[in-house]
Scaffold this active site. Structure first.
Site, PDB file in Angstrom:
ATOM      1  N   ASP A   1      87.800  10.086  46.621  1.00  0.00           N
ATOM      2  CA  ASP A   1      86.910  10.751  47.558  1.00  0.00           C
ATOM      3  C   ASP A   1      87.429  10.588  48.984  1.00  0.00           C
ATOM      4  OD1 ASP A   1      84.780  12.261  48.183  1.00  0.00           O
ATOM      5  OD2 ASP A   1      83.291  10.654  48.073  1.00  0.00           O
TER       6      ASP A   1
ATOM      7  N   CYS B   1      67.011 -12.830  76.062  1.00  0.00           N
ATOM      8  CA  CYS B   1      66.605 -12.467  74.703  1.00  0.00           C
ATOM      9  C   CYS B   1      67.448 -13.283  73.720  1.00  0.00           C
ATOM     10  CB  CYS B   1      66.809 -10.969  74.526  1.00  0.00           C
ATOM     11  SG  CYS B   1      66.325 -10.319  72.936  1.00  0.00           S
TER      12      CYS B   1
ATOM     13  N   LYS C   1      88.892  10.749  40.486  1.00  0.00           N
ATOM     14  CA  LYS C   1      88.746  11.705  41.579  1.00  0.00           C
ATOM     15  C   LYS C   1      88.503  10.890  42.852  1.00  0.00           C
ATOM     16  CE  LYS C   1      86.550  16.146  42.486  1.00  0.00           C
ATOM     17  NZ  LYS C   1      85.826  15.972  43.739  1.00  0.00           N
TER      18      LYS C   1
ATOM     19  N   TYR D   1      98.477  13.143  43.391  1.00  0.00           N
ATOM     20  CA  TYR D   1      98.110  13.492  42.015  1.00  0.00           C
ATOM     21  C   TYR D   1      98.669  14.805  41.493  1.00  0.00           C
ATOM     22  CZ  TYR D   1      94.542  15.829  44.815  1.00  0.00           C
ATOM     23  OH  TYR D   1      93.902  16.571  45.760  1.00  0.00           O
TER      24      TYR D   1
ATOM     25  N   LYS E   1      81.764  14.615  37.310  1.00  0.00           N
ATOM     26  CA  LYS E   1      81.172  13.869  38.425  1.00  0.00           C
ATOM     27  C   LYS E   1      80.409  12.653  37.918  1.00  0.00           C
ATOM     28  CE  LYS E   1      82.199  16.274  42.152  1.00  0.00           C
ATOM     29  NZ  LYS E   1      81.542  17.000  43.188  1.00  0.00           N
TER      30      LYS E   1
ATOM     31  N   CYS F   1      60.814  -5.213  72.377  1.00  0.00           N
ATOM     32  CA  CYS F   1      61.733  -6.059  71.617  1.00  0.00           C
ATOM     33  C   CYS F   1      60.955  -7.026  70.727  1.00  0.00           C
ATOM     34  CB  CYS F   1      62.634  -6.839  72.577  1.00  0.00           C
ATOM     35  SG  CYS F   1      63.723  -7.991  71.723  1.00  0.00           S
TER      36      CYS F   1
ATOM     37  N   CYS G   1      67.365  -3.559  73.884  1.00  0.00           N
ATOM     38  CA  CYS G   1      66.542  -4.497  74.637  1.00  0.00           C
ATOM     39  C   CYS G   1      67.336  -4.857  75.893  1.00  0.00           C
ATOM     40  CB  CYS G   1      66.280  -5.764  73.819  1.00  0.00           C
ATOM     41  SG  CYS G   1      65.628  -7.088  74.860  1.00  0.00           S
TER      42      CYS G   1
ATOM     43  N   CYS H   1      61.750 -10.752  72.231  1.00  0.00           N
ATOM     44  CA  CYS H   1      61.386 -11.230  73.569  1.00  0.00           C
ATOM     45  C   CYS H   1      60.319 -10.367  74.236  1.00  0.00           C
ATOM     46  CB  CYS H   1      62.624 -11.317  74.453  1.00  0.00           C
ATOM     47  SG  CYS H   1      63.226  -9.701  74.966  1.00  0.00           S
TER      48      CYS H   1
ATOM     49  N   GLU I   1      92.409  11.166  35.291  1.00  0.00           N
ATOM     50  CA  GLU I   1      92.662  10.483  36.562  1.00  0.00           C
ATOM     51  C   GLU I   1      91.326  10.282  37.257  1.00  0.00           C
ATOM     52  OE1 GLU I   1      95.382  12.940  38.851  1.00  0.00           O
ATOM     53  OE2 GLU I   1      96.296  13.555  36.963  1.00  0.00           O
TER      54      GLU I   1
HETATM   55  P1  AMP Z   1      86.013  19.874  44.914  1.00  0.00           P
HETATM   56  O1  AMP Z   1      86.295  19.642  46.376  1.00  0.00           O
HETATM   57  O2  AMP Z   1      84.759  19.259  44.431  1.00  0.00           O
HETATM   58  O3  AMP Z   1      86.229  21.296  44.519  1.00  0.00           O
HETATM   59  O4  AMP Z   1      87.123  19.031  44.151  1.00  0.00           O
HETATM   60  C1  AMP Z   1      88.467  19.353  44.280  1.00  0.00           C
HETATM   61  C2  AMP Z   1      89.136  18.306  45.087  1.00  0.00           C
HETATM   62  O5  AMP Z   1      89.165  17.051  44.436  1.00  0.00           O
HETATM   63  C3  AMP Z   1      90.580  18.608  45.306  1.00  0.00           C
HETATM   64  O6  AMP Z   1      90.757  19.475  46.390  1.00  0.00           O
HETATM   65  C4  AMP Z   1      91.152  17.263  45.607  1.00  0.00           C
HETATM   66  O7  AMP Z   1      91.149  17.070  47.007  1.00  0.00           O
HETATM   67  C5  AMP Z   1      90.167  16.274  45.037  1.00  0.00           C
HETATM   68  N1  AMP Z   1      90.772  15.317  44.090  1.00  0.00           N
HETATM   69  C6  AMP Z   1      90.595  13.982  44.148  1.00  0.00           C
HETATM   70  N2  AMP Z   1      91.260  13.350  43.181  1.00  0.00           N
HETATM   71  C7  AMP Z   1      91.898  14.295  42.468  1.00  0.00           C
HETATM   72  C8  AMP Z   1      92.761  14.245  41.328  1.00  0.00           C
HETATM   73  N3  AMP Z   1      93.083  13.082  40.720  1.00  0.00           N
HETATM   74  N4  AMP Z   1      93.249  15.412  40.877  1.00  0.00           N
HETATM   75  C9  AMP Z   1      92.916  16.595  41.462  1.00  0.00           C
HETATM   76  N5  AMP Z   1      92.114  16.696  42.549  1.00  0.00           N
HETATM   77  C10 AMP Z   1      91.591  15.568  43.046  1.00  0.00           C
HETATM   78 ZN    ZN Z   2      64.801  -8.810  73.512  1.00  0.00          ZN
END
Ligand code: AMP
Ligand code: ZN
Length: 667
Positions: free
Chosen positions: A114, A426, A112, A221, A308, A402, A420, A405, A110
């Site tokens: 963010d 300006c 990850k 997930y 990562k 500035c 400014c 101007c 899957e």
């Molecule tokens: P870390 O914070 O680096 O320890 O990574 C773990 C975190 O990755 C988990 O707490 C999840 O919030 C996040 N995460 C994002 N996508 C996934 C996924 N597909 N499966 C499991 N965890 C995930």
């Molecule tokens: Zn200006």
């Protein structure tokens, strides 16, 4: 159909539309029709509190205020993930786990996501709790905020277990993030830095109505619980999808680490086309029986591994630092780079944000810098390769005047940005302000584009927005790329903008911090530009939702003779600078000075109608009872703690009919 059935049918219908739109990305109704149905539901629910349901689609608009988030224990701990960075790391992992389980191992791959992790609890198909990860053992109860995220189902579909937890990530897709930032820049606020922090910050906002406005999404997930009758991770993803959750279909079932690596390689490149940010791949042993045998270390499951992505960074030369002047006069330093390939695009420029950032990074012209591309449109500079620095270079001196101007810049206490102050003299400010004035959400002047505005200013034909109304066809025809027809359109567009209602004109003026919502509030409260111009700072702060910062900015704007002169000209040309007669119907000042709290359930009007009545008649709404409260309009079911507080402070309780009489008399 009885009322109860009608309410249920509406809820079901809205739920389905929500699901189609936010989970499947496939709209089945227009926004307008959706709003009509939602209003109908809200009306019925207000009249029939006996059918209240915490998970009704009407609850998604938010409004609940949380001052302190309650800490709740996770029923099942939320673990972290171990990280890997290479093929060897993954092979080592496979060797380790093969010693602990029998048979072949399949993996689900899957992405990850963010964002901010979240654990949702469902009981009998209803969302009952949403808890942040916290320290993994306990987190914050953010249920009210999570309910406003439309891809989180409040009620499930199909054949779900009676009770389970489901984990996922709250993300802010790039589109929504960039849009939020555009709006912030428009009103002169600093843009947010990145989607992840903005997403996790959103979960802890006190006002859930604010969260509702943010285009957050929830991607799931992992299902956790007992007696779930699920055999594999892949199956659990499919089931979650069937119950109505948003589960990206990117997940893939594979048979070997080599195939895992193919998945990683593919997404390492293609993730840049995804609508949200990802920072790696998560590989999980597919068989839940095997997962159970592998169990956990002190902090992470042995059956899962994160891989990562390498942050996309390159090193390049910083050729020069230049400074841009925005519409509000804000100065943004820009790094001009030796062009370099990064994440599939050529990067030439990066934002340096402000003076503090330059000082923190200690970047200097000529330096070799590391550049990274995250979720933002503009890449950012992470740091300097000091080994390549020229010994003779000196720290960057931030500009004092500035660049456009030559006016001396100012920086207010507590603000990161330099400005400014030459508001009306300006050029980039003048051009930017007129471009904002004509934009779609403001005066919506068709036939006039941003580039033409710049041309008109540079040719000396206009120097503020009121000059637009004096332009003649003869003046504009000689302009570059201007034909007879387009000149006509321009003049006609300007003429038509005289019909734009006051609140939008107010927004169009481009007063710092006066966005669409604030403009509406001010227009409604003061009813005319003259009244706003006369209002003192103290008076302004007393308007609902107007804070000190906005009040100061408004006062400053109207303290300028030049601005008053421009506004007078707009008035003479016939631009709407007060509410129209129609807008004024039903509006009085009988409640002027009253600070009113609304509590309980009402018979003749819905809660929202009641609030509108209070504002339309000059009253100010407040959400909590204090010694400043003038009175409480109390319906049935008023909470006992509120009653007690009102008694203690000696605040008057007014019934619905008493209140309606009070405003009726004045009509
Ligand atoms: P870390 O914070 O680096 O320890 O990574 C773990 C975190 O990755 C988990 O707490 C999840 O919030 C996040 N995460 C994002 N996508 C996934 C996924 N597909 N499966 C499991 N965890 C995930
Ligand atoms: Zn200006």
């Amino acid at each position: 159909m009885g009322t109860k059935e009608l309410i249920e049918a509406l809820r079901e219908e809205l739920r389905e539309h929500n699901y189609n739109y936010y989970v499947l990305d496939n709209a089945t109704i227009s926004d307008y029709e959706f709003d009509i149905k939602l209003k109908e539901l809200q009306g019925l629910e207000a009249k029939h509190p006996e059918f209240f349901d915490v998970n009704s689609p009407s609850q998604r608009v938010g409004g609940a205020i949380t001052k302190n988030f309650e800490t709740i224990q996770h029923e099942h701990r939320m673990y972290s993930l171990d990280n890997s960075y290479s093929k060897e790391d993954l092979q080592d992992w496979e060797t380790r786990i093969k010693k602990l389980v029998d048979g072949d191992i399949q993996y689900t791959c899957e992405l990850k996501y963010d964002g901010a992790s979240i654990s949702l609890t469902y009981e009998d198909g209803n969302l009952t709790k949403a808890i942040t990860r916290g320290d993994g053992f306990q987190g914050d109860n953010v249920t009210a905020n999570i309910k406003t995220i439309k891809s989180v189902p409040l009620q499930l579909k199909g054949n779900y277990p009676p009770k389970f937890d489901i984990r996922g990530e709250i993300v802010l897709p790039f589109d929504g993030f960039n849009k939020m930032n555009q709006e912030r820049i428009e009103i002169g606020e600093e843009p947010y830095r990145n989607p992840r922090n903005t997403a996790s910050g959103s979960l802890k906002l006190q006002d859930s109505a604010e969260v509702a406005k943010r285009p957050l999404e929830c991607l799931l997930y992992n299902i956790t619980g007992t007696n779930l009758n699920i055999q594999t991770q892949f199956e659990s993803l499919e089931k979650a999808r069937a119950w109505g959750f948003k589960v990206p279909s990117i997940a893939k079932l594979v048979n070997s680490i080599d195939e895992v690596l193919e998945f990683v390689d593919y997404w390492n490149v293609n993730r840049h086309d995804l609508p949200y940010e990802t920072d790696g791949v998560v590989i999980k042993v597919n068989d839940l029986q095997q997962q159970e045998e592998l169990a956990y270390t002190a902090k992470a499951p042995r059956w899962a591994m994160a891989y990562k992505f390498k942050a996309e960074q390159v090193s390049t030369k910083l050729n020069s630092i230049t400074y841009q002047v925005g519409r509000t006069g804000a100065i943004t330093p820009v790094a001009n780079l030796e062009p370099v390939e990064l994440a599939g695009t050529t990067v030439k420029r990066a934002s340096l944000h402000n003076a503090d950032q330059i000082e923190k990074l200690d970047v200097r012209e000529g330096d070799a810098v590391y550049v990274e591309k995250g979720g933002e449109i503009i890449p950012k500079i992470l740091g300097v390769d000091l080994s390549k620095r020229n010994n003779l270079s000196a720290p960057t001196q931030y500009i004092t005047h500035c660049p456009e101007c030559k006016t001396a810049l100012v920086r207010q206490d507590g603000e990161a940005q330099h400005y400014c102050p030459n508001y009306n003299g300006c050029k980039p400010q003048i051009i930017g302000r007129i471009q904002h004035f004509i934009s779609r959400k403001a005066m919506d002047i068709e036939g006039l584009g941003g580039e033409t505005v710049a041309l008109l200013v540079n040719e000396g034909l206009i120097s503020n927005y009121s000059d637009l109304y004096e332009l003649t066809k003869e003046e504009v025809i000689p302009l570059e790329r201007m034909a007879e027809k387009s000149a006509d359109n321009l003049i006609q567009g300007v003429e038509l903008s005289k019909n734009i209602p006051f609140e939008r004109v107010l927004f169009a003026l481009g007063i710092r911090y006066v966005g669409e919502t604030v403009a509406k509030k001010l227009a409604k409260h003061y009813k005319s530009i003259d009244a706003i111009a006369k209002a003192t700072g103290e008076d302004l702060v007393n308007v609902d939702e107007i804070g000190v910062k906005i009040a100061e900015s408004v006062s400053l704007f109207f303290s300028s003779e030049e601005n008053l002169r421009i506004i007078n000209r707009l008035k003479e040309f016939g631009v709407q600078l007060e509410l129209s007669a129609e807008q004024l119907i039903g509006q009085t000042n009988v409640l002027a000075g009253d600070i009113v709290v609304v509590s309980g359930v009402f018979e003749n009007v819905s809660r929202n109608e009641l609030k509108k009545l209070i504002e339309d008649n000059g009253g100010k709404l407040s959400s909590s009872i204090s010694s400043k409260t003038s009175y409480i309009v109390a319906g049935s079911n008023m909470g006992p703690s509120k009653k007690e507080k009102a008694n203690k402070l000696g605040v008057l309780l007014m019934s619905e009919s008493e209140f309606l009489q009070k405003i009726q008399k004045s009509l």
